[in-house]
Write an enzyme that holds these catalytic residues in place. Structure first.
Site, PDB file in Angstrom:
ATOM      1  N   ARG A  80       0.806  -1.212   0.000  1.00  0.00           N
ATOM      2  CA  ARG A  80       0.000   0.000   0.000  1.00  0.00           C
ATOM      3  C   ARG A  80       0.851   1.281   0.000  1.00  0.00           C
ATOM      4  O   ARG A  80       0.417   2.325  -0.459  1.00  0.00           O
ATOM      5  CB  ARG A  80      -0.812  -0.054   1.293  1.00  0.00           C
ATOM      6  CG  ARG A  80      -1.993   0.839   1.375  1.00  0.00           C
ATOM      7  CD  ARG A  80      -2.455   0.819   2.811  1.00  0.00           C
ATOM      8  NE  ARG A  80      -3.011  -0.493   3.152  1.00  0.00           N
ATOM      9  CZ  ARG A  80      -4.312  -0.717   3.278  1.00  0.00           C
ATOM     10  NH1 ARG A  80      -5.167   0.255   3.099  1.00  0.00           N
ATOM     11  NH2 ARG A  80      -4.757  -1.902   3.602  1.00  0.00           N
ATOM     12  N   LYS A  99       2.058 -20.589   6.373  1.00  0.00           N
ATOM     13  CA  LYS A  99       1.076 -20.966   7.382  1.00  0.00           C
ATOM     14  C   LYS A  99       0.613 -19.715   8.139  1.00  0.00           C
ATOM     15  O   LYS A  99       1.336 -18.721   8.104  1.00  0.00           O
ATOM     16  CB  LYS A  99       1.673 -21.998   8.313  1.00  0.00           C
ATOM     17  CG  LYS A  99       2.741 -21.409   9.218  1.00  0.00           C
ATOM     18  CD  LYS A  99       3.226 -22.438  10.151  1.00  0.00           C
ATOM     19  CE  LYS A  99       4.126 -21.853  11.180  1.00  0.00           C
ATOM     20  NZ  LYS A  99       3.611 -20.817  12.013  1.00  0.00           N
ATOM     21  N   ASP A 125       6.565 -24.898   4.878  1.00  0.00           N
ATOM     22  CA  ASP A 125       6.782 -25.313   6.259  1.00  0.00           C
ATOM     23  C   ASP A 125       8.302 -25.226   6.396  1.00  0.00           C
ATOM     24  O   ASP A 125       9.020 -26.126   5.939  1.00  0.00           O
ATOM     25  CB  ASP A 125       6.305 -26.744   6.493  1.00  0.00           C
ATOM     26  CG  ASP A 125       6.469 -27.125   7.956  1.00  0.00           C
ATOM     27  OD1 ASP A 125       7.541 -26.819   8.527  1.00  0.00           O
ATOM     28  OD2 ASP A 125       5.543 -27.703   8.543  1.00  0.00           O
ATOM     29  N   HIS A 126       8.791 -24.128   6.976  1.00  0.00           N
ATOM     30  CA  HIS A 126      10.228 -23.872   6.840  1.00  0.00           C
ATOM     31  C   HIS A 126      11.081 -24.931   7.540  1.00  0.00           C
ATOM     32  O   HIS A 126      12.257 -25.067   7.254  1.00  0.00           O
ATOM     33  CB  HIS A 126      10.583 -22.444   7.284  1.00  0.00           C
ATOM     34  CG  HIS A 126      10.646 -22.231   8.753  1.00  0.00           C
ATOM     35  ND1 HIS A 126       9.540 -22.069   9.539  1.00  0.00           N
ATOM     36  CD2 HIS A 126      11.702 -22.155   9.602  1.00  0.00           C
ATOM     37  CE1 HIS A 126       9.908 -21.901  10.797  1.00  0.00           C
ATOM     38  NE2 HIS A 126      11.217 -21.945  10.870  1.00  0.00           N
ATOM     39  N   LYS A 130      15.136 -27.168   6.606  1.00  0.00           N
ATOM     40  CA  LYS A 130      16.326 -27.218   7.473  1.00  0.00           C
ATOM     41  C   LYS A 130      17.166 -28.446   7.117  1.00  0.00           C
ATOM     42  O   LYS A 130      16.636 -29.540   6.922  1.00  0.00           O
ATOM     43  CB  LYS A 130      15.907 -27.275   8.949  1.00  0.00           C
ATOM     44  CG  LYS A 130      15.288 -25.967   9.439  1.00  0.00           C
ATOM     45  CD  LYS A 130      15.007 -26.022  10.940  1.00  0.00           C
ATOM     46  CE  LYS A 130      14.157 -24.837  11.374  1.00  0.00           C
ATOM     47  NZ  LYS A 130      14.893 -23.680  11.822  1.00  0.00           N
ATOM     48  N   GLU A 161      11.440 -22.920  22.782  1.00  0.00           N
ATOM     49  CA  GLU A 161      11.972 -21.590  22.450  1.00  0.00           C
ATOM     50  C   GLU A 161      12.107 -20.790  23.726  1.00  0.00           C
ATOM     51  O   GLU A 161      11.303 -20.954  24.660  1.00  0.00           O
ATOM     52  CB  GLU A 161      11.015 -20.870  21.494  1.00  0.00           C
ATOM     53  CG  GLU A 161      10.934 -21.530  20.141  1.00  0.00           C
ATOM     54  CD  GLU A 161      10.070 -20.718  19.189  1.00  0.00           C
ATOM     55  OE1 GLU A 161      10.622 -19.973  18.391  1.00  0.00           O
ATOM     56  OE2 GLU A 161       8.836 -20.825  19.293  1.00  0.00           O
ATOM     57  N   ASP A 211       0.219 -23.094  16.052  1.00  0.00           N
ATOM     58  CA  ASP A 211       1.385 -22.391  15.502  1.00  0.00           C
ATOM     59  C   ASP A 211       2.469 -23.360  15.026  1.00  0.00           C
ATOM     60  O   ASP A 211       3.008 -23.189  13.940  1.00  0.00           O
ATOM     61  CB  ASP A 211       1.947 -21.439  16.575  1.00  0.00           C
ATOM     62  CG  ASP A 211       3.107 -20.593  16.059  1.00  0.00           C
ATOM     63  OD1 ASP A 211       3.046 -20.157  14.895  1.00  0.00           O
ATOM     64  OD2 ASP A 211       4.069 -20.360  16.819  1.00  0.00           O
ATOM     65  N   HIS A 266       5.097 -27.899  11.859  1.00  0.00           N
ATOM     66  CA  HIS A 266       6.494 -28.345  11.990  1.00  0.00           C
ATOM     67  C   HIS A 266       6.618 -29.696  12.708  1.00  0.00           C
ATOM     68  O   HIS A 266       7.289 -30.601  12.237  1.00  0.00           O
ATOM     69  CB  HIS A 266       7.323 -27.321  12.773  1.00  0.00           C
ATOM     70  CG  HIS A 266       7.225 -25.915  12.261  1.00  0.00           C
ATOM     71  ND1 HIS A 266       7.052 -25.622  10.938  1.00  0.00           N
ATOM     72  CD2 HIS A 266       7.293 -24.715  12.897  1.00  0.00           C
ATOM     73  CE1 HIS A 266       7.017 -24.299  10.777  1.00  0.00           C
ATOM     74  NE2 HIS A 266       7.146 -23.734  11.956  1.00  0.00           N
ATOM     75  N   LYS A 304       6.957 -21.512  24.446  1.00  0.00           N
ATOM     76  CA  LYS A 304       7.700 -20.251  24.459  1.00  0.00           C
ATOM     77  C   LYS A 304       8.217 -20.044  25.881  1.00  0.00           C
ATOM     78  O   LYS A 304       7.630 -20.549  26.841  1.00  0.00           O
ATOM     79  CB  LYS A 304       6.782 -19.078  24.103  1.00  0.00           C
ATOM     80  CG  LYS A 304       6.032 -19.237  22.796  1.00  0.00           C
ATOM     81  CD  LYS A 304       6.906 -18.925  21.616  1.00  0.00           C
ATOM     82  CE  LYS A 304       6.130 -19.046  20.313  1.00  0.00           C
ATOM     83  NZ  LYS A 304       6.990 -19.032  19.131  1.00  0.00           N
TER      84      LYS A 304
HETATM   85  C1  BG6 Z   1       7.350 -20.251  13.212  1.00  0.00           C
HETATM   86  C2  BG6 Z   1       6.420 -19.950  14.348  1.00  0.00           C
HETATM   87  O1  BG6 Z   1       6.740 -21.089  12.281  1.00  0.00           O
HETATM   88  O2  BG6 Z   1       8.525 -20.887  13.712  1.00  0.00           O
HETATM   89  C3  BG6 Z   1       7.100 -19.117  15.406  1.00  0.00           C
HETATM   90  O3  BG6 Z   1       5.284 -19.241  13.863  1.00  0.00           O
HETATM   91  C4  BG6 Z   1       8.404 -19.755  15.824  1.00  0.00           C
HETATM   92  O4  BG6 Z   1       6.246 -18.934  16.530  1.00  0.00           O
HETATM   93  C5  BG6 Z   1       9.258 -20.092  14.606  1.00  0.00           C
HETATM   94  O5  BG6 Z   1       9.084 -18.845  16.678  1.00  0.00           O
HETATM   95  C6  BG6 Z   1      10.517 -20.838  15.006  1.00  0.00           C
HETATM   96  O6  BG6 Z   1      11.323 -21.062  13.890  1.00  0.00           O
HETATM   97  P1  BG6 Z   1      12.840 -21.489  14.072  1.00  0.00           P
HETATM   98  O7  BG6 Z   1      13.306 -21.783  12.692  1.00  0.00           O
HETATM   99  O8  BG6 Z   1      13.526 -20.327  14.715  1.00  0.00           O
HETATM  100  O9  BG6 Z   1      12.836 -22.690  14.958  1.00  0.00           O
END
Ligand code: BG6
Length: 518
Positions: free
Chosen positions: A68, A175, A204-205, A209, A243, A262, A267, A365
């Site tokens: 925007r 996601k 899905d990152h 890895k 985390e 989340d 994951h 967390k």
């Molecule tokens: C994300 C979540 O998919 O993955 C976050 O939405 C999380 O809440 C993050 O912090 C963690 O990713 P990584 O690669 O740092 O483990």
């Protein structure tokens, strides 16, 4: 065979290409929607630069931002430049940046405005003609899912979703893919009504890895592990994603979502699938997905749910020597929020390989430290021919895949303590990526963005996987929602800096097991 090649003759050398050589993307442009968000700044723009720096993008590559803001191309280029400087993995090289920045464009617009998409089309056509992007485009939706339908429809209306000939158009979605099975189905329906499934890349990152891909190497390139990778030897499996960060600043996304949606739905369920699936016929995307789908279809939550699930919410505490807030004091969270910041569930995988082996998944967390690992914990030896006190400190054998940080694999087993007596204690045998290999691993987003541009779908969950994951998790979500709506219980409090609520410890203790302390 005669001297001329027949039409169906297959050159035996054709597939002997050295697969270790990285493939370079062909001519194309990436359009990012949501360029002002955190993900674009911290992950996407730096990953694109890193790919360019590694020579994996074509010289004709273009990066287009859509938002925007009233920006000119140079304003957006400056944003990308700053993001790259702050977050890229590889060193900044002026000549790489100069080449990349020549292909940076910005389109100002809003999602519901036809004219904005006409102007996007015009920009892309011009890039095709002048820079040579070849009519190939990836549309990266780094935006809230509620905007997906509008953007997909606009891309369709403006003729960008289904190009002619062998030009391609792909959509990349982040996601959350819905918030339960029903919403995931409708989302998939909307996206698939515009883009065919083979053009949809769901990120899905975790699948990008290095250590996660190594699960397949560990399991299927070795003879050593497979014979014990089953219910005869494995007592249970623990998948932990802990985390240490809190949720300050993330209320907008996280409140009402919670830890299970989340990360467990995506994951951790993917980690379970890779750990529990059978050997695929090959690593072709279809074969790999078929095995994941099969094992996810056999997976379900253990009952009763009150004993096999746990949810928690962090309260104030100490972390890294600093006093930190509890969730309910964080900005943006209501004082009565029941959003969980910790979730643990017990899953059962009803297959011959895993019958009777619980899979415990937990995430949270503000836990003791940042660590993700998959631990296969083995049964005790059926008989220990030692004097009773000699094995007091002997635990169960474990094979631990250390996903992050300190990537590697640990094998934990009993060893004799030096001295006159036959005392046995646990020791670790370690493989560490850092010391075994000289090169750094690429960031997950580098790998995944390159795969999108190459049209390589192996590391992207298909809609069936997404829907099966919701099907597995939904009963726990419904159960917690009922506790909330009938005011029967809130998430259990746990102190920041600890390892989660008492109910999570109790979940394992009840079966005579305990969580590993990573
Ligand atoms: C994300 C979540 O998919 O993955 C976050 O939405 C999380 O809440 C993050 O912090 C963690 O990713 P990584 O690669 O740092 O483990």
């Amino acid at each position: 065979m005669s001297g001329t090649a027949s039409a169906d003759w297959v050159n035996p050398l054709r597939d002997k290409r050295d697969k270790r050589m990285p493939r370079i993307a062909g001519p194309c442009g990436v359009v990012i929607f949501g360029v002002t968000g955190d993900l674009a700044t911290k992950k996407l723009m730096p990953a694109i630069y890193d790919l360019a720096n590694r020579g994996l993008l074509p010289p004709t590559f273009a990066l287009i931002g859509f938002a925007r803001r009233e920006w000119a191309d140079q304003d957006f280029a400056k944003i990308v430049h700053d993001a790259v400087k702050a977050h890229a993995r590889t060193p900044f090289r002026q000549e790489v940046w100069d080449r990349l920045s020549e292909g940076i464009r910005f389109v100002q617009g809003t999602f519901d405005d036809d004219a904005s998409f006409a102007s996007l089309k015009e920009t892309l056509d011009k890039l095709d003609a002048e820079r040579g992007t070849g009519g190939n485009h990836a549309f990266y939706l780094s935006i809230p899912p509620k905007a997906f339908p509008t953007v997909c429809e606009q891309l369709s209306r403006s003729g960008l979703a289904r190009p002619d000939g062998d030009r391609w158009s792909r959509v990349v979605i982040e996601k959350p893919f819905g918030h339960d099975l029903d919403s995931a189905k409708s989302l998939n329906h909307v996206v698939n009504s515009v883009f065919p499934e083979e053009s949809v890349f769901r990120i899905d990152h975790y699948l990008g890895k290095e250590t996660v891909q190594n699960i397949l190497a560990l399991r299927f390139a070795n003879q050593l592990f497979d014979p014990i990778w089953n219910a005869h030897y494995v007592d249970h499996v623990q998948i932990t994603m802990a985390e240490d960060i809190g949720l300050g600043g993330r209320a907008g996304y996280f409140d009402g979502v919670g830890s299970a949606r989340d990360v467990i739905q995506n994951h951790l369920t993917q980690l379970l699938a890779l750990t529990a699936m059978e050997e695929p016929v090959s690593f072709s995307p279809a074969e790999l997905q078929a095995e994941k789908i099969k094992v996810l279809s056999a997976t379900r939550l253990a009952e009763p749910l009150d004993e096999n699930t746990s949810r928690g919410q962090y309260t104030a505490g100490w972390q890294g020597g600093e006093k930190v807030f509890g969730l309910l004091e964080e900005d943006g969270f209501s004082k009565t929020s029941t959003t969980e910041t910790f979730a643990a569930i017990t899953l059962e995988v009803d297959t011959r390989r895993w019958a009777g082996v619980p899979f415990y998944l937990r995430t949270g967390k503000r836990l003791g430290r940042r660590v993700t690992e998959i631990a296969l914990v083995f049964k005790r030896a059926p008989h220990l021919p030692f004097d009773a006190t000699m094995t007091d400190e002997l635990g169960k054998n474990a094979l631990v895949i250390r996903v992050q940080p300190d990537e590697g694999i640990t094998l934990r087993f009993g060893s004799k303590v030096p001295g006159h007596s036959m005392e046995v204690r646990d020791v670790n045998m370690d493989f560490s990526y850092g010391s075994a290999f000289a090169e750094d691993s690429p960031e997950a987003y580098e790998r995944l963005i390159l795969d999108v541009l190459l049209g390589e779908p192996s590391l992207f969950p298909v809609n069936q996987e997404v829907e099966l994951s919701w099907k597995i998790l939904d009963p726990a979500l419904d159960y917690w929602a009922r506790l909330d709506s009938e005011a029967l219980a809130r998430p259990d409090p746990y102190e920041a800096g600890g390892w989660g609520p008492e109910s999570a410890f109790e979940m394992l203790r009840r079966t005579g097991r305990e969580w590993r302390r990573p």
